[in-house]
Design a protein around this motif. Structure first.
Motif, PDB file in Angstrom:
ATOM      1  N   LEU A 191     -58.607 -12.816  62.898  1.00  0.00           N
ATOM      2  CA  LEU A 191     -57.334 -13.203  63.512  1.00  0.00           C
ATOM      3  C   LEU A 191     -56.790 -14.492  62.905  1.00  0.00           C
ATOM      4  N   SER A 192     -57.678 -15.447  62.633  1.00  0.00           N
ATOM      5  CA  SER A 192     -57.249 -16.720  62.046  1.00  0.00           C
ATOM      6  C   SER A 192     -56.716 -16.531  60.631  1.00  0.00           C
ATOM      7  N   LEU A 193     -57.415 -15.722  59.837  1.00  0.00           N
ATOM      8  CA  LEU A 193     -56.907 -15.425  58.493  1.00  0.00           C
ATOM      9  C   LEU A 193     -55.595 -14.646  58.568  1.00  0.00           C
ATOM     10  N   GLY A 194     -55.484 -13.776  59.565  1.00  0.00           N
ATOM     11  CA  GLY A 194     -54.230 -13.060  59.781  1.00  0.00           C
ATOM     12  C   GLY A 194     -53.089 -14.007  60.130  1.00  0.00           C
ATOM     13  N   LEU A 195     -53.387 -15.030  60.923  1.00  0.00           N
ATOM     14  CA  LEU A 195     -52.379 -16.045  61.239  1.00  0.00           C
ATOM     15  C   LEU A 195     -51.925 -16.753  59.971  1.00  0.00           C
ATOM     16  N   TRP A 196     -52.908 -17.158  59.138  1.00  0.00           N
ATOM     17  CA  TRP A 196     -52.555 -17.823  57.880  1.00  0.00           C
ATOM     18  C   TRP A 196     -51.718 -16.878  57.003  1.00  0.00           C
ATOM     19  N   TRP A 197     -52.125 -15.634  56.873  1.00  0.00           N
ATOM     20  CA  TRP A 197     -51.419 -14.687  56.015  1.00  0.00           C
ATOM     21  C   TRP A 197     -50.006 -14.426  56.533  1.00  0.00           C
ATOM     22  N   THR A 198     -49.853 -14.325  57.832  1.00  0.00           N
ATOM     23  CA  THR A 198     -48.552 -14.013  58.425  1.00  0.00           C
ATOM     24  C   THR A 198     -47.587 -15.187  58.360  1.00  0.00           C
ATOM     25  N   PHE A 199     -48.075 -16.418  58.549  1.00  0.00           N
ATOM     26  CA  PHE A 199     -47.170 -17.549  58.708  1.00  0.00           C
ATOM     27  C   PHE A 199     -47.250 -18.592  57.601  1.00  0.00           C
ATOM     28  N   ASP A 200     -48.142 -18.446  56.627  1.00  0.00           N
ATOM     29  CA  ASP A 200     -48.283 -19.491  55.620  1.00  0.00           C
ATOM     30  C   ASP A 200     -48.356 -18.908  54.209  1.00  0.00           C
ATOM     31  N   ARG A 201     -49.456 -18.291  53.881  1.00  0.00           N
ATOM     32  CA  ARG A 201     -49.719 -17.674  52.576  1.00  0.00           C
ATOM     33  C   ARG A 201     -49.766 -18.647  51.399  1.00  0.00           C
ATOM     34  N   SER A 202     -49.928 -19.931  51.634  1.00  0.00           N
ATOM     35  CA  SER A 202     -50.007 -20.866  50.509  1.00  0.00           C
ATOM     36  C   SER A 202     -51.467 -21.233  50.247  1.00  0.00           C
ATOM     37  N   ARG A 203     -51.760 -21.529  48.980  1.00  0.00           N
ATOM     38  CA  ARG A 203     -53.123 -21.975  48.639  1.00  0.00           C
ATOM     39  C   ARG A 203     -53.421 -23.308  49.312  1.00  0.00           C
ATOM     40  N   SER A 204     -52.418 -24.191  49.353  1.00  0.00           N
ATOM     41  CA  SER A 204     -52.635 -25.489  49.994  1.00  0.00           C
ATOM     42  C   SER A 204     -52.904 -25.307  51.489  1.00  0.00           C
ATOM     43  N   GLY A 205     -52.199 -24.370  52.131  1.00  0.00           N
ATOM     44  CA  GLY A 205     -52.432 -24.112  53.551  1.00  0.00           C
ATOM     45  C   GLY A 205     -53.824 -23.569  53.815  1.00  0.00           C
ATOM     46  N   LEU A 206     -54.284 -22.673  52.946  1.00  0.00           N
ATOM     47  CA  LEU A 206     -55.626 -22.127  53.086  1.00  0.00           C
ATOM     48  C   LEU A 206     -56.676 -23.217  52.873  1.00  0.00           C
ATOM     49  N   GLY A 207     -56.500 -24.005  51.817  1.00  0.00           N
ATOM     50  CA  GLY A 207     -57.450 -25.075  51.526  1.00  0.00           C
ATOM     51  C   GLY A 207     -57.496 -26.135  52.613  1.00  0.00           C
ATOM     52  N   LEU A 208     -56.324 -26.553  53.084  1.00  0.00           N
ATOM     53  CA  LEU A 208     -56.297 -27.546  54.157  1.00  0.00           C
ATOM     54  C   LEU A 208     -56.865 -26.977  55.447  1.00  0.00           C
ATOM     55  N   GLY A 209     -56.569 -25.710  55.739  1.00  0.00           N
ATOM     56  CA  GLY A 209     -57.113 -25.086  56.945  1.00  0.00           C
ATOM     57  C   GLY A 209     -58.631 -25.054  56.926  1.00  0.00           C
ATOM     58  N   ILE A 210     -59.200 -24.691  55.790  1.00  0.00           N
ATOM     59  CA  ILE A 210     -60.667 -24.655  55.657  1.00  0.00           C
ATOM     60  C   ILE A 210     -61.242 -26.061  55.760  1.00  0.00           C
ATOM     61  N   THR A 211     -60.596 -27.028  55.118  1.00  0.00           N
ATOM     62  CA  THR A 211     -61.066 -28.417  55.187  1.00  0.00           C
ATOM     63  C   THR A 211     -61.006 -28.947  56.608  1.00  0.00           C
ATOM     64  N   ILE A 212     -59.900 -28.679  57.287  1.00  0.00           N
ATOM     65  CA  ILE A 212     -59.742 -29.121  58.680  1.00  0.00           C
ATOM     66  C   ILE A 212     -60.817 -28.473  59.550  1.00  0.00           C
ATOM     67  N   ALA A 213     -61.057 -27.191  59.375  1.00  0.00           N
ATOM     68  CA  ALA A 213     -62.076 -26.504  60.165  1.00  0.00           C
ATOM     69  C   ALA A 213     -63.450 -27.131  59.936  1.00  0.00           C
ATOM     70  N   PHE A 214     -63.775 -27.440  58.686  1.00  0.00           N
ATOM     71  CA  PHE A 214     -65.079 -28.025  58.362  1.00  0.00           C
ATOM     72  C   PHE A 214     -65.228 -29.419  58.974  1.00  0.00           C
ATOM     73  N   VAL A 215     -64.233 -30.284  58.758  1.00  0.00           N
ATOM     74  CA  VAL A 215     -64.310 -31.670  59.252  1.00  0.00           C
ATOM     75  C   VAL A 215     -64.306 -31.700  60.780  1.00  0.00           C
ATOM     76  N   ALA A 216     -63.411 -30.927  61.397  1.00  0.00           N
ATOM     77  CA  ALA A 216     -63.341 -30.918  62.863  1.00  0.00           C
ATOM     78  C   ALA A 216     -64.625 -30.364  63.476  1.00  0.00           C
ATOM     79  N   THR A 217     -65.236 -29.376  62.832  1.00  0.00           N
ATOM     80  CA  THR A 217     -66.500 -28.830  63.331  1.00  0.00           C
ATOM     81  C   THR A 217     -67.601 -29.882  63.245  1.00  0.00           C
ATOM     82  N   LEU A 218     -67.645 -30.634  62.150  1.00  0.00           N
ATOM     83  CA  LEU A 218     -68.645 -31.710  62.031  1.00  0.00           C
ATOM     84  C   LEU A 218     -68.451 -32.768  63.110  1.00  0.00           C
ATOM     85  N   ILE A 219     -67.205 -33.162  63.352  1.00  0.00           N
ATOM     86  CA  ILE A 219     -66.920 -34.161  64.389  1.00  0.00           C
ATOM     87  C   ILE A 219     -67.329 -33.627  65.756  1.00  0.00           C
TER      88      ILE A 219
END
Length: 185
Positions: free
Chosen positions: A113-141
């Motif tokens: 569902l999350s990848l579907g959200l990205w595909w539906t509303f973003d589709r940019s490499r920067s959006g995918l990269g930032l989303g993954i980075t945010i998920a990683f950092v926020a999970t660590l915190i």
């Protein structure tokens, strides 16, 4: 810049209150009793932290887009941003409401569902990269906060937290990034 930051902060704090309330009501997130005495039965520090994170993420997305020379042109209108917010709220709601046989099935469903959200509303490499980075950092915190007893999850299945949490952070990052991009126009 200051106005965009303020709007993003308010949006992030409001979403944190609403979505955190849902998690608390479904007994997914547990705070110590002395903490739960504020607005919407949430810990006092959740809205300011999420508001600050939303401001940073929302300002970072258009900045990265311009730095990479890839102006984001996909679905640039407020109606699309509002639909993205609705899908994000739905994904978060699904994490608390859906009952699966095990957390792996729920995590895989929320990841799709999350990848579907990205595909539906973003589709940019920067959006995918930032989303993954945010998920990683926020999970660590979050793991750090839970490890230190600030709050806890019922039935943690991945290093003190729920395994689907990175999916929520990813879709939240994409959503706030889209809001930031739209405000930057």
């Amino acid at each position: 810049l200051l106005q965009r930051s303020a709007v993003l902060f308010v949006v992030g704090a409001f979403l944190a209150l609403v979505l955190n309330l849902l998690q608390i009501q479904r007994n997914v997130t547990l705070f110590p009793d002395e903490v739960i005495s504020t607005l919407f039965s949430s810990a006092w520090w959740v809205p300011p932290c999420c508001g600050t994170a939303a401001a940073v993420v929302g300002l970072l997305y258009p900045c990265i887009d311009s730095h990479l020379g890839e102006p984001h042109k996909f679905k640039r209108e407020w109606a699309s941003v509002m639909r993205c917010i609705a899908v994000f709220v739905g994904i978060n709601h699904a994490s608390a409401k859906l009952d699966f046989a095990n957390n792996v099935q729920l995590s895989l469903t929320l990841a799709a569902l999350s990848l579907g959200l990205w595909w539906t509303f973003d589709r940019s490499r920067s959006g995918l990269g930032l989303g993954i980075t945010i998920a990683f950092v926020a999970t660590l915190i979050t793991q750090f906060l839970v490890y230190n007893g600030v709050y806890q999850y019922t039935s943690p299945d991945f290093l003190y937290i729920r395994s689907w949490l990175p999916c929520i952070f990813f879709s939240g990052g994409v959503t706030v990034g889209n809001i930031g991009r739209q405000l930057a126009m």
